[in-house]
Design a protein around this motif. Structure first.
Motif, short mmCIF file in Angstrom:
data_model
loop_
_atom_site.label_atom_id
_atom_site.label_comp_id
_atom_site.label_asym_id
_atom_site.label_seq_id
_atom_site.Cartn_x
_atom_site.Cartn_y
_atom_site.Cartn_z
N TYR A 1 -0.59 6.08 7.94
CA TYR A 1 -2.04 6.17 7.69
C TYR A 1 -2.37 5.59 6.32
O TYR A 1 -3.36 4.86 6.15
CB TYR A 1 -2.47 7.63 7.80
CG TYR A 1 -3.96 7.84 7.98
CD1 TYR A 1 -4.81 6.81 8.37
CD2 TYR A 1 -4.53 9.09 7.77
CE1 TYR A 1 -6.16 7.01 8.54
CE2 TYR A 1 -5.89 9.32 7.95
CZ TYR A 1 -6.70 8.26 8.33
OH TYR A 1 -8.04 8.47 8.49
N PHE A 2 -1.53 5.91 5.32
CA PHE A 2 -1.74 5.41 3.96
C PHE A 2 -1.70 3.89 3.92
O PHE A 2 -2.57 3.24 3.35
CB PHE A 2 -0.68 6.00 3.02
CG PHE A 2 -0.66 5.39 1.65
CD1 PHE A 2 -1.64 5.69 0.72
CD2 PHE A 2 0.35 4.48 1.30
CE1 PHE A 2 -1.63 5.11 -0.54
CE2 PHE A 2 0.37 3.91 0.03
CZ PHE A 2 -0.62 4.22 -0.89
N PHE A 3 -0.68 3.31 4.56
CA PHE A 3 -0.55 1.84 4.59
C PHE A 3 -1.73 1.21 5.33
O PHE A 3 -2.19 0.13 4.96
CB PHE A 3 0.76 1.43 5.26
CG PHE A 3 1.98 1.63 4.40
CD1 PHE A 3 1.96 1.28 3.06
CD2 PHE A 3 3.15 2.15 4.93
CE1 PHE A 3 3.08 1.45 2.26
CE2 PHE A 3 4.28 2.33 4.13
CZ PHE A 3 4.24 1.98 2.80
N SER A 4 -2.21 1.88 6.37
CA SER A 4 -3.31 1.33 7.17
C SER A 4 -4.63 1.36 6.41
O SER A 4 -5.53 0.56 6.70
CB SER A 4 -3.45 2.13 8.48
OG SER A 4 -2.26 2.09 9.22
N LEU A 5 -4.78 2.30 5.47
CA LEU A 5 -6.02 2.43 4.71
C LEU A 5 -6.08 1.48 3.53
O LEU A 5 -7.13 1.36 2.88
CB LEU A 5 -6.17 3.87 4.20
CG LEU A 5 -6.53 4.93 5.26
CD1 LEU A 5 -6.42 6.32 4.66
CD2 LEU A 5 -7.93 4.70 5.83
N MET A 6 -4.96 0.82 3.23
CA MET A 6 -4.93 -0.09 2.09
C MET A 6 -5.80 -1.32 2.35
O MET A 6 -6.20 -1.60 3.48
CB MET A 6 -3.49 -0.48 1.76
CG MET A 6 -2.65 0.71 1.29
SD MET A 6 -0.97 0.27 0.86
CE MET A 6 -1.22 -0.54 -0.71
N LYS A 7 -6.06 -2.07 1.30
CA LYS A 7 -6.97 -3.22 1.36
C LYS A 7 -6.61 -4.17 2.50
O LYS A 7 -5.47 -4.57 2.65
CB LYS A 7 -6.95 -3.97 0.03
CG LYS A 7 -8.01 -5.06 -0.08
CD LYS A 7 -7.97 -5.71 -1.44
CE LYS A 7 -9.02 -6.81 -1.54
NZ LYS A 7 -8.99 -7.48 -2.85
N GLY A 8 -7.62 -4.49 3.29
CA GLY A 8 -7.42 -5.42 4.39
C GLY A 8 -7.18 -4.76 5.73
O GLY A 8 -7.16 -5.43 6.76
N ASP A 9 -7.02 -3.42 5.74
CA ASP A 9 -6.78 -2.68 6.99
C ASP A 9 -5.66 -3.31 7.81
O ASP A 9 -5.78 -3.54 9.01
CB ASP A 9 -8.07 -2.61 7.84
CG ASP A 9 -9.15 -1.77 7.17
OD1 ASP A 9 -8.79 -0.89 6.37
OD2 ASP A 9 -10.33 -2.00 7.46
N LYS A 10 -4.55 -3.60 7.13
CA LYS A 10 -3.41 -4.20 7.81
C LYS A 10 -2.13 -3.49 7.41
O LYS A 10 -1.98 -3.06 6.27
CB LYS A 10 -3.28 -5.68 7.47
CG LYS A 10 -4.17 -6.60 8.27
CD LYS A 10 -3.83 -8.05 7.99
CE LYS A 10 -4.68 -9.00 8.83
NZ LYS A 10 -4.33 -10.41 8.61
N ILE A 11 -1.20 -3.36 8.38
CA ILE A 11 0.15 -2.89 8.07
C ILE A 11 0.96 -4.14 7.77
O ILE A 11 1.32 -4.89 8.68
CB ILE A 11 0.75 -2.11 9.25
CG1 ILE A 11 -0.18 -0.97 9.67
CG2 ILE A 11 2.12 -1.55 8.89
CD1 ILE A 11 0.18 -0.33 10.99
#
Length: 335
Positions: free
Chosen positions: A303-313
């Protein structure tokens, strides 16, 4: 006998690979024909279909009173789904995450894991009434998801109607007689549905072959039941998700790759654990608690990675998740 099991292991893997290829193609094609987003297809049809092995294995284990395998399969599969499957998929291609998924599906996955921990700690056993609670929450989630899907479908139809008629793009037909024929036939809905059904059958059948063979080989080597549940069975029953998500990432169907994992994790806890506890109480030990906390941590990290800038894993996130997966399995074999 051991040689036969190794052969079945290889056959199961071959069925998984080709079945997942057809399953992704058919699912994506049906989504486009019906004007349904591939994310919704990934969260429902693909996720539930690829979770069928977990359901079959956990319910069978509960009936046979092998509760360590039943609960270990659910928790272990969720850990594998995030840390291994999305880790590998993100390394292949950065995976975009839709905002609607961040608002509904990710929180639902975290809620499912937290609820499993709370119910498991209540009496250190998942009783039949705990199973009913899990299934009831899942029904509520599905109602919200389908309502959201209907709204998305109307928006997609409105956008398609508003678009000017574009000139047809040149499409490259794949080489090979059968591949070229299959490519041309994909315009027919009945064939797409057939691909979904046959592909799913191959995925589930291949997975069950693989799991049965792997369980035999692991037992032959004297591995404890809990470790079998968290490793051999969890990874084996997660092979459909692994192959489906990796194939989806390669084919640039990223919504199916992400939706498949999130939907599978939600389904695993609410339905697989819920249904299994209806047949026989599932023991929840302090070791199961550690595994469930790892599953919750993996979901929170995703969830944390998904919320980072760009909405990308992104690829670095995939690498970190794979390192966490390796660390968890090192811990598992050291205790």
């Amino acid at each position: 006998m051991l040689a036969l099991q190794i052969l079945l292991l290889i056959v199961g893997m071959l069925l998984l690979v080709k079945g997942a290829d057809w399953f992704v193609d058919g699912s994506a094609g049906v989504a486009r024909k019906c004007k349904i987003s591939t994310l919704v297809i990934g969260l429902t049809v693909v996720a539930f279909g690829t979770s069928a092995p977990e359901l079959a294995v956990s319910v069978t284990s509960a009936i046979q009173k092998s509760t360590e395998i039943a609960i270990g399969n659910v928790v272990g599969s969720n850990i594998v789904n995030i840390l291994l499957i999305l880790g590998v998929s993100a390394l292949i291609r950065p995976l975009p995450v839709q905002k609607s998924s961040l608002k509904l599906d990710f929180p639902a996955m975290l809620l499912a894991t937290a609820l499993l921990i709370v119910l498991g700690l209540w009496q250190y056993t998942l009783q039949w009434w705990d199973g009913l609670i899990l299934l009831a929450v899942f029904s509520a989630y599905m109602a919200v998801l389908l309502t959201q899907a209907k709204k998305e479908q109307k928006k997609l139809q409105a956008c398609e109607a508003a678009k000017p008629q574009a000139a047809e793009e040149e499409v490259l037909v794949p080489k090979g007689r059968f591949s070229a024929w299959l490519f041309r036939m994909k315009k027919y809905v009945w064939l797409l549905i057939l691909l979904v059904v046959v592909g799913l059958g191959m995925v589930v059948g291949g997975s069950l072959l693989f799991v049965d063979a792997a369980k035999y080989i692991a037992s032959y080597a004297g591995v404890p039941e809990r470790v079998i549940g968290l490793t051999v069975v969890a990874i084996g029953t997660s092979l459909p998700e692994l192959v489906t998500s990796v194939v989806a990432a390669i084919k640039n169907e990223s919504d199916i790759a992400v939706g498949n994992v999130i939907g599978s994790n939600i389904f695993n806890i609410f339905v697989v654990a819920g249904a299994s506890s209806l047949f026989y109480p599932l023991t929840f030990t302090h070791l199961n608690l550690i595994d469930a906390l790892v599953a919750f941590g993996a979901a929170a990290l995703l969830y944390f990675f998904s919320l980072m800038k760009g909405d990308k894993i992104r690829r670095y996130a995939g690498a970190i998740m794979l390192l966490c997966c390796v660390g968890y399995y090192v811990y598992l074999f050291m205790i």
